[in-house]
Design a protein around this motif. Structure first.
Motif, PDB file in Angstrom:
ATOM      1  N   GLU A 200       5.294   3.901   8.863  1.00 38.42           N
ATOM      2  CA  GLU A 200       4.295   4.362   9.703  1.00 38.42           C
ATOM      3  C   GLU A 200       2.990   3.648   9.150  1.00 38.42           C
ATOM      4  N   VAL A 201       2.798   3.599   7.918  1.00 38.46           N
ATOM      5  CA  VAL A 201       1.485   2.814   7.477  1.00 38.46           C
ATOM      6  C   VAL A 201       1.343   1.306   7.735  1.00 38.46           C
ATOM      7  N   GLN A 202       2.507   0.695   8.266  1.00 39.64           N
ATOM      8  CA  GLN A 202       2.745  -0.681   8.709  1.00 39.64           C
ATOM      9  C   GLN A 202       2.072  -0.541  10.243  1.00 39.64           C
ATOM     10  N   ASN A 203       2.038   0.695  10.719  1.00 39.81           N
ATOM     11  CA  ASN A 203       1.350   0.759  12.090  1.00 39.81           C
ATOM     12  C   ASN A 203      -0.137   0.926  12.082  1.00 39.81           C
ATOM     13  N   ILE A 204      -0.737   1.001  11.006  1.00 38.11           N
ATOM     14  CA  ILE A 204      -2.250   1.501  11.031  1.00 38.11           C
ATOM     15  C   ILE A 204      -3.056   0.104  11.468  1.00 38.11           C
ATOM     16  N   THR A 205      -3.854   0.790  12.605  1.00 33.22           N
ATOM     17  CA  THR A 205      -4.873  -0.276  13.334  1.00 33.22           C
ATOM     18  C   THR A 205      -6.113  -0.205  12.762  1.00 33.22           C
ATOM     19  N   VAL A 206      -6.545   0.862  12.287  1.00 33.48           N
ATOM     20  CA  VAL A 206      -8.027   1.161  12.026  1.00 33.48           C
ATOM     21  C   VAL A 206      -8.185   0.460  10.888  1.00 33.48           C
ATOM     22  N   PRO A 207      -9.693   0.087  10.623  1.00 31.26           N
ATOM     23  CA  PRO A 207      -9.950  -0.560   9.341  1.00 31.26           C
ATOM     24  C   PRO A 207      -9.683   0.663   8.009  1.00 31.26           C
ATOM     25  N   VAL A 208      -9.524   0.086   7.204  1.00 29.69           N
ATOM     26  CA  VAL A 208      -9.006   0.755   5.819  1.00 29.69           C
ATOM     27  C   VAL A 208      -9.677   0.323   4.344  1.00 29.69           C
ATOM     28  N   LEU A 209     -10.343   1.256   3.830  1.00 29.75           N
ATOM     29  CA  LEU A 209     -10.910   0.760   2.297  1.00 29.75           C
ATOM     30  C   LEU A 209     -10.219   1.606   1.488  1.00 29.75           C
ATOM     31  N   VAL A 210      -9.668   0.592   0.458  1.00 31.66           N
ATOM     32  CA  VAL A 210      -8.966   1.364  -0.550  1.00 31.66           C
ATOM     33  C   VAL A 210     -10.168   1.313  -2.032  1.00 31.66           C
ATOM     34  N   VAL A 211     -10.335   2.409  -2.549  1.00 29.92           N
ATOM     35  CA  VAL A 211     -11.150   2.352  -3.762  1.00 29.92           C
ATOM     36  C   VAL A 211     -10.201   3.046  -4.831  1.00 29.92           C
ATOM     37  N   ALA A 212     -10.133   1.941  -6.049  1.00 24.61           N
ATOM     38  CA  ALA A 212      -9.280   2.144  -7.095  1.00 24.61           C
ATOM     39  C   ALA A 212     -10.187   2.234  -8.395  1.00 24.61           C
ATOM     40  N   ALA A 213      -9.562   2.658  -9.293  1.00 27.44           N
ATOM     41  CA  ALA A 213     -10.491   2.570 -10.457  1.00 27.44           C
ATOM     42  C   ALA A 213      -9.807   2.170 -11.689  1.00 27.44           C
ATOM     43  N   SER A 214     -10.564   1.189 -12.476  1.00 28.81           N
ATOM     44  CA  SER A 214     -10.160   0.545 -13.346  1.00 28.81           C
ATOM     45  C   SER A 214      -9.537   1.133 -14.578  1.00 28.81           C
ATOM     46  N   ALA A 215      -9.626   2.490 -14.795  1.00 28.53           N
ATOM     47  CA  ALA A 215      -9.103   3.070 -16.007  1.00 28.53           C
ATOM     48  C   ALA A 215      -8.253   4.331 -15.453  1.00 28.53           C
ATOM     49  N   ASP A 216      -7.770   4.007 -14.120  1.00 31.63           N
ATOM     50  CA  ASP A 216      -6.940   5.262 -13.650  1.00 31.63           C
ATOM     51  C   ASP A 216      -5.347   5.066 -14.414  1.00 31.63           C
ATOM     52  N   ARG A 217      -5.015   6.206 -14.995  1.00 29.57           N
ATOM     53  CA  ARG A 217      -3.548   6.286 -15.544  1.00 29.57           C
ATOM     54  C   ARG A 217      -2.630   6.608 -14.579  1.00 29.57           C
ATOM     55  N   VAL A 218      -3.077   7.232 -13.440  1.00 23.38           N
ATOM     56  CA  VAL A 218      -2.044   7.964 -12.511  1.00 23.38           C
ATOM     57  C   VAL A 218      -1.719   6.749 -11.275  1.00 23.38           C
ATOM     58  N   GLU A 219      -2.513   6.167 -10.622  1.00 26.75           N
ATOM     59  CA  GLU A 219      -2.544   5.008  -9.939  1.00 26.75           C
ATOM     60  C   GLU A 219      -3.329   3.973 -10.392  1.00 26.75           C
TER      61      GLU A 219
END
Length: 268
Positions: A200-219
């Motif tokens: 399903e994710v490969q079918n996304i057509t809208v703009p997406v912003l991914v916000v990550a964190a430099s000290a994230d132990r989970v993701e």
């Protein structure tokens, strides 16, 4: 001042939605496993003068209720719930902001292509769309993570966050973890994190912003590019330095700035 609305979507699920702001584009907030609509309060306080905001409590979390059926908390079911709420709100255009587990739900919602009016998505330290199978010992640890105030406080301070937060913030995180129903708490480690929504994710057509964190132990931030961004056609990545997994409470100002900038750009 925030107001609450309840939506009975059937099957024993009544969803609570915290509403704030009355003008500008609409933002729908989806929380992490163990959170609630108030997880986003520090961010929404900064955005409420610019946007209409709707922070949802997933079934079994916060002030929302859900059935006793242990199989009724899949990512697909949570996505169906949010679709029902969006329909009930009668929004003509909107953005979805999903954190962690809520980020996986947001990816599925955007990829299904059934949401009229969706303008863009912000994924905050999102769970990847691919299945995650934990070793037996790690799964047991997750199943007991929220079963006592002591455990919940430990997880909030030593796993989910990487900055020093006031005791009241940690206490609120632990309270939300403990408030979740047992079936909602167990669903993520037992089966929801293993769901595969990559098609399903490969079918996304809208703009997406991914916000990550430099000290994230989970993701971890260094995995967000390959596990999430590279799978989405129109996605970009920003990394917040110093924060752990709980970006909405550890770096609300920076997150609010990134959300506003993204929404303003897409809305032009």
């Amino acid at each position: 001042m925030a107001t609450s609305r309840s939506f009975d979507i059937g099957g024993g699920a009544v969803l609570n939605v915290s509403c704030f702001g009355s003008q500008g584009p609409a933002l729908i907030f989806l929380h992490f496993w163990g959170g609630s609509s108030r997880t986003y309060s520090p961010v929404i306080e900064l955005l409420g003068t610019h946007f209409q905001t709707f922070a949802v409590d997933f079934r079994g979390w916060g002030a929302s209720t859900g059935p006793d059926d242990p199989d009724a908390y899949s990512i697909q079911t949570l996505a169906d719930d949010i679709e029902a709420v969006i329909t009930a709100l009668q929004l003509k255009s909107y953005f979805i902001i999903g954190h962690s587990m809520g980020g996986k739900v947001a990816q599925l919602l955007a990829g299904k292509g059934c949401l009229k009016g969706l303008q863009g998505v912000v994924l905050v330290a999102p769970a990847p769309p691919s299945p995650l199978e934990l070793p037996a010992e790690a799964k047991e640890q997750q199943l007991s993570a929220y079963d006592s105030r002591e455990n919940a406080t430990f997880v909030a301070k030593n796993v989910l966050t990487s900055t020093s937060l006031p005791d009241g913030v940690i206490a609120a995180l632990a309270e939300d973890m403990l408030k979740g129903s047992s079936v909602a708490r167990d669903a993520w480690p037992k089966y929801a994190m293993a769901e595969d929504v990559t098609a399903e994710v490969q079918n996304i057509t809208v703009p997406v912003l991914v916000v990550a964190a430099s000290a994230d132990r989970v993701e971890p931030a260094d995995k967000m590019q390959s596990l999430v961004v590279d799978r989405i056609k129109h996605a970009s990545l920003v990394v917040i330095e110093g924060s752990g997994h709980m970006i909405p409470v550890e770096a609300p100002g920076q997150l609010a700035t990134h959300i506003k900038s993204f929404v303003d750009k897409v809305s032009i």
